[in-house]
Design a protein around this motif. Structure first.
Motif, PDB file in Angstrom:
ATOM      1  N   ASN A 104       1.108  -1.080   0.222  1.00 28.23           N
ATOM      2  CA  ASN A 104       0.262   0.227  -0.010  1.00 28.23           C
ATOM      3  C   ASN A 104       0.928   0.727   0.449  1.00 28.23           C
ATOM      4  N   LEU A 105       1.212   1.987  -1.177  1.00 23.90           N
ATOM      5  CA  LEU A 105       2.227   3.087  -1.529  1.00 23.90           C
ATOM      6  C   LEU A 105       1.656   4.069  -2.101  1.00 23.90           C
ATOM      7  N   SER A 106       2.219   5.380  -1.193  1.00 28.56           N
ATOM      8  CA  SER A 106       2.083   6.608  -2.274  1.00 28.56           C
ATOM      9  C   SER A 106       1.965   6.841  -3.575  1.00 28.56           C
ATOM     10  N   SER A 107       3.124   6.406  -4.429  1.00 29.62           N
ATOM     11  CA  SER A 107       3.814   6.598  -5.381  1.00 29.62           C
ATOM     12  C   SER A 107       4.584   5.160  -6.161  1.00 29.62           C
ATOM     13  N   PRO A 108       4.871   5.439  -7.186  1.00 26.37           N
ATOM     14  CA  PRO A 108       5.822   4.454  -7.713  1.00 26.37           C
ATOM     15  C   PRO A 108       6.969   4.427  -7.572  1.00 26.37           C
ATOM     16  N   ASN A 109       7.460   5.593  -7.331  1.00 29.49           N
ATOM     17  CA  ASN A 109       9.089   6.609  -6.286  1.00 29.49           C
ATOM     18  C   ASN A 109       8.695   5.622  -4.710  1.00 29.49           C
ATOM     19  N   GLU A 156      -0.786   6.425   8.980  1.00 32.43           N
ATOM     20  CA  GLU A 156      -2.023   6.343   9.739  1.00 32.43           C
ATOM     21  C   GLU A 156      -2.123   4.992  10.629  1.00 32.43           C
ATOM     22  N   GLN A 157      -3.151   4.885  11.195  1.00 33.74           N
ATOM     23  CA  GLN A 157      -3.570   3.912  11.841  1.00 33.74           C
ATOM     24  C   GLN A 157      -4.665   3.119  11.197  1.00 33.74           C
ATOM     25  N   GLY A 158      -4.007   1.538  10.702  1.00 37.74           N
ATOM     26  CA  GLY A 158      -4.776   0.650   9.228  1.00 37.74           C
ATOM     27  C   GLY A 158      -4.652   1.616   8.028  1.00 37.74           C
ATOM     28  N   SER A 159      -2.811   1.631   7.711  1.00 39.36           N
ATOM     29  CA  SER A 159      -2.427   1.896   6.948  1.00 39.36           C
ATOM     30  C   SER A 159      -1.032   1.058   6.165  1.00 39.36           C
ATOM     31  N   ALA A 160      -1.654  -0.556   6.667  1.00 43.32           N
ATOM     32  CA  ALA A 160      -0.540  -1.596   6.720  1.00 43.32           C
ATOM     33  C   ALA A 160       0.819  -1.580   6.819  1.00 43.32           C
ATOM     34  N   LYS A 161       1.244  -0.434   7.732  1.00 45.74           N
ATOM     35  CA  LYS A 161       2.883  -0.168   8.723  1.00 45.74           C
ATOM     36  C   LYS A 161       3.127  -1.962   8.928  1.00 45.74           C
ATOM     37  N   THR A 162       2.361  -2.445   9.629  1.00 46.92           N
ATOM     38  CA  THR A 162       3.383  -3.886  10.098  1.00 46.92           C
ATOM     39  C   THR A 162       3.639  -4.977   9.096  1.00 46.92           C
ATOM     40  N   VAL A 163       2.438  -4.558   8.259  1.00 50.70           N
ATOM     41  CA  VAL A 163       2.042  -6.193   7.101  1.00 50.70           C
ATOM     42  C   VAL A 163       3.275  -5.268   6.650  1.00 50.70           C
ATOM     43  N   LEU A 164       3.067  -4.083   5.906  1.00 49.71           N
ATOM     44  CA  LEU A 164       4.905  -3.649   4.889  1.00 49.71           C
ATOM     45  C   LEU A 164       6.002  -4.572   5.564  1.00 49.71           C
ATOM     46  N   SER A 165       5.653  -4.161   6.912  1.00 48.87           N
ATOM     47  CA  SER A 165       7.080  -4.584   7.270  1.00 48.87           C
ATOM     48  C   SER A 165       7.497  -6.024   8.219  1.00 48.87           C
ATOM     49  N   LEU A 220       2.602   6.307   3.744  1.00 45.81           N
ATOM     50  CA  LEU A 220       1.861   5.147   3.785  1.00 45.81           C
ATOM     51  C   LEU A 220       0.116   6.050   3.333  1.00 45.81           C
ATOM     52  N   PRO A 221      -0.153   6.119   2.370  1.00 45.65           N
ATOM     53  CA  PRO A 221      -1.667   6.890   2.413  1.00 45.65           C
ATOM     54  C   PRO A 221      -3.075   5.816   3.160  1.00 45.65           C
ATOM     55  N   PRO A 222      -3.862   6.495   3.367  1.00 46.69           N
ATOM     56  CA  PRO A 222      -5.059   5.246   4.431  1.00 46.69           C
ATOM     57  C   PRO A 222      -5.461   4.531   3.359  1.00 46.69           C
ATOM     58  N   ILE A 223      -6.167   3.193   3.365  1.00 44.86           N
ATOM     59  CA  ILE A 223      -6.558   2.433   2.745  1.00 44.86           C
ATOM     60  C   ILE A 223      -8.464   2.342   3.167  1.00 44.86           C
ATOM     61  N   ARG A 224      -9.016   2.674   2.081  1.00 46.10           N
ATOM     62  CA  ARG A 224      -9.975   2.895   2.293  1.00 46.10           C
ATOM     63  C   ARG A 224     -11.285   1.203   2.684  1.00 46.10           C
ATOM     64  N   ASP A 225     -11.748   1.316   3.365  1.00 45.74           N
ATOM     65  CA  ASP A 225     -13.059   0.774   3.396  1.00 45.74           C
ATOM     66  C   ASP A 225     -12.773  -1.191   2.506  1.00 45.74           C
ATOM     67  N   SER A 226     -13.144  -0.452   1.202  1.00 41.25           N
ATOM     68  CA  SER A 226     -14.116  -0.967  -0.137  1.00 41.25           C
ATOM     69  C   SER A 226     -12.062  -2.017  -0.540  1.00 41.25           C
ATOM     70  N   GLN A 227     -11.043  -1.399   0.018  1.00 46.89           N
ATOM     71  CA  GLN A 227      -9.915  -1.556  -0.376  1.00 46.89           C
ATOM     72  C   GLN A 227      -9.270  -2.811   0.470  1.00 46.89           C
ATOM     73  N   ARG A 286      -8.108  -6.136   2.858  1.00 40.48           N
ATOM     74  CA  ARG A 286      -9.220  -7.550   2.097  1.00 40.48           C
ATOM     75  C   ARG A 286      -8.220  -8.240   3.319  1.00 40.48           C
ATOM     76  N   PRO A 287      -9.048  -9.691   3.670  1.00 39.86           N
ATOM     77  CA  PRO A 287      -7.792 -10.355   4.648  1.00 39.86           C
ATOM     78  C   PRO A 287      -6.747 -10.482   5.000  1.00 39.86           C
ATOM     79  N   GLU A 288      -6.180 -10.615   5.658  1.00 41.40           N
ATOM     80  CA  GLU A 288      -4.696 -10.893   5.726  1.00 41.40           C
ATOM     81  C   GLU A 288      -4.313 -12.243   5.418  1.00 41.40           C
ATOM     82  N   SER A 289      -5.718 -12.736   5.963  1.00 39.26           N
ATOM     83  CA  SER A 289      -4.544 -14.838   5.551  1.00 39.26           C
ATOM     84  C   SER A 289      -4.421 -14.533   4.051  1.00 39.26           C
TER      85      SER A 289
END
Length: 493
Positions: free
Chosen positions: A146-151, A178-187, A289-296, A298-301
């Protein structure tokens, strides 16, 4: 009998005097410290297989003492590595599988081999890497982030390629959002690609000894959900990213020291920008990281299931880029070397296997300029100096004069604030820390002594040329994602 069994192993010691043994188990070579639980278990097993009886604790201790003495005084010195090693220009990546295989990476290509010419050790918690597969595109990795730009994707791949080198310096990767932007998952995803571990992300160490132990027992260090960095830890991470030594008193002794010298890839994540000191920020890559919309969402599993399927191909694509980097490194030249020059040279050598030449340089320059702006804005002393120089070209005076001027501009007593310099000497020290970053923004600070008494003076001046270039480049950093998106889209087409 135990001594004869232990003599079947190939003994050696490290530069620190730690005794090791290479032993053959089920047709493959394993390397273990003689004082490790794994080597003790091997001795017990071999003794039981030979005699049908169990060895006593006293016999085990006596045999270990003898084998350790032989390894330290009669055996050669060899290096032992964790996860990544180098020999004669070839890189070796430990797969950490039960057959102790590794990937050999050369300028001609990469292959999986048994019994590599380097020695690896397996700390507790180390997990295996998949067998890499060839022929994939690195773009397959982008779908999991979940990234902000191709850079940002270019910089993450460059950081991963740097982590596949056995020696640093390594840039520190600082992830915020922000909270819920998948920082831990990315790490966790990044950790799983290079150095998977049973504890992929950890809390901050409480003291330097804990940081040393973590670095001694792992290759890539990932710290999760940070709220800030104490000064001592910021300085320690600087040394660990660029290469430095740690010395702590050995437990239960008054004079013995435990020494550790190494360099490690490091990543941090937190809601806020936890890197605020310029010396660490100068070694870092910053991602927001940008916020993740509810529509975007998906389950972490589901994400991990898809990632495990793609991981062998993604690892193979990274190894292909490393091969290209080894082949072209000697021909890489940059017009101007940035901070973390070794990292920049390596990323530039690898990038043409993935993107057009110059893609990394543009992304890295934009990231550094935006990071400098952010750190300057977070430092009240640097912000004050910048504000003072908005309406003048030169300011000269003592540290006391500058401290009073800052207090007048702030219209408050700054002596009680923890983020402000509390006295002239502290102010001078803070200025030295931000001196390089302010120069990048067109503000030059020089320190001198004047007069017969050698009065300490500070001279602050602005450079119109630097200021203009700074504005244009920072503006490019904020609008560059659209341009880079077009460039990378052309590559994909």
């Amino acid at each position: 009998m135990l001594t004869q069994i232990g003599a079947c192993g190939d003994l050696f010691h490290t530069a620190a005097g730690i005794a090791f043994a290479d032993i053959m188990i089920d047709g493959h070579r394993e390397t273990w410290p003689i004082r490790s639980k794994r080597f003790r278990a091997w001795l017990r097993r071999r003794y039981y297989e030979a005699t049908g009886e169990g060895a006593s604790a006293a016999e085990i201790r006596s045999t270990l003492d003898l084998l350790e003495a032989r390894a330290q005084f009669d055996a050669p010195e060899r290096a032992v590595h964790i996860r990544v090693a180098e020999q004669t220009g070839h890189i070796y990546l430990d797969l950490a599988d039960e057959r102790w295989r590794a990937v050999e990476i050369t300028p001609e290509g990469w292959r999986v081999i048994g019994a590599p010419p380097v020695h690896f050790r397996r700390p507790a918690g180390m997990l295996l890497l998949p067998i890499p597969e060839q022929g994939a595109s690195i773009e397959a990795l982008n779908s999991f982030f979940n990234l902000s730009s191709p850079n940002d994707f270019v910089l993450i791949v460059a950081w991963l390629l740097a982590a596949l080198r056995p020696a640093g310096p390594y840039p520190l990767l600082a992830i915020s959002g922000e909270q819920g932007s998948a920082k831990t998952v990315l790490s966790k995803l990044l950790k799983a690609l290079i150095d998977p571990n049973a504890a992929p992300v950890r809390a901050l160490p409480r003291e330097e000894r804990e940081l040393m132990i973590s670095a001694n027992n792992g290759f890539l260090l990932a710290f999760d959900n940070l709220s800030g960095l104490p000064t001592w830890l910021s300085d320690a991470l600087c040394r660990l990213a660029s290469g430095g030594s740690f010395a702590v008193r050995q437990l239960y002794t008054d004079q013995e020291e435990v020494l550790f010298e190494s360099t490690r890839p490091i990543l941090l994540n937190g809601i806020e920008d936890v890197v605020s000191r310029p010396d660490l920020g100068d070694r870092a890559i910053f991602l927001t990281l940008p916020p993740i919309r509810d529509s975007q969402r998906r389950p972490e599993s589901e994400l991990w299931r898809e990632f495990e399927i793609a991981r062998p191909r993604i690892l193979g694509a990274l190894l292909d880029a490393v091969v290209h980097g080894l082949r072209t490194m000697g021909r890489v030249q940059l017009d101007q070397l940035p901070r973390m020059a070794d990292f920049a040279l390596w990323a530039t050598a690898c990038e043409t296997a993935l993107w057009p030449a110059g893609t990394f340089a543009r992304a890295y320059a934009a990231n550094r300029r935006a990071a400098i702006e952010s750190i300057i804005e977070a430092d009240p002393v640097a912000t004050c100096v910048r504000a003072i120089m908005m309406d003048r070209a030169v300011w000269t005076g003592s540290a006391s004069d500058l401290l009073r001027l800052c207090a007048e501009r702030a219209r408050a007593d700054i002596s009680g604030g923890t983020s402000w310099a509390k006295n002239p000497r502290a102010l001078a020290g803070r200025l030295r820390r931000v001196q390089t970053f302010l120069w990048t923004l067109g503000i030059e600070i020089t320190f001198s002594r004047e007069g017969r008494t050698g009065t300490r003076m500070i001279r602050v001046s602005t450079s119109a040329e630097n200021s203009v270039s700074t504005v244009s480049i920072v503006s490019a950093a904020r609008t560059g994602s659209r341009c880079d998106q077009a460039d990378l889209a052309g590559v994909r087409e």
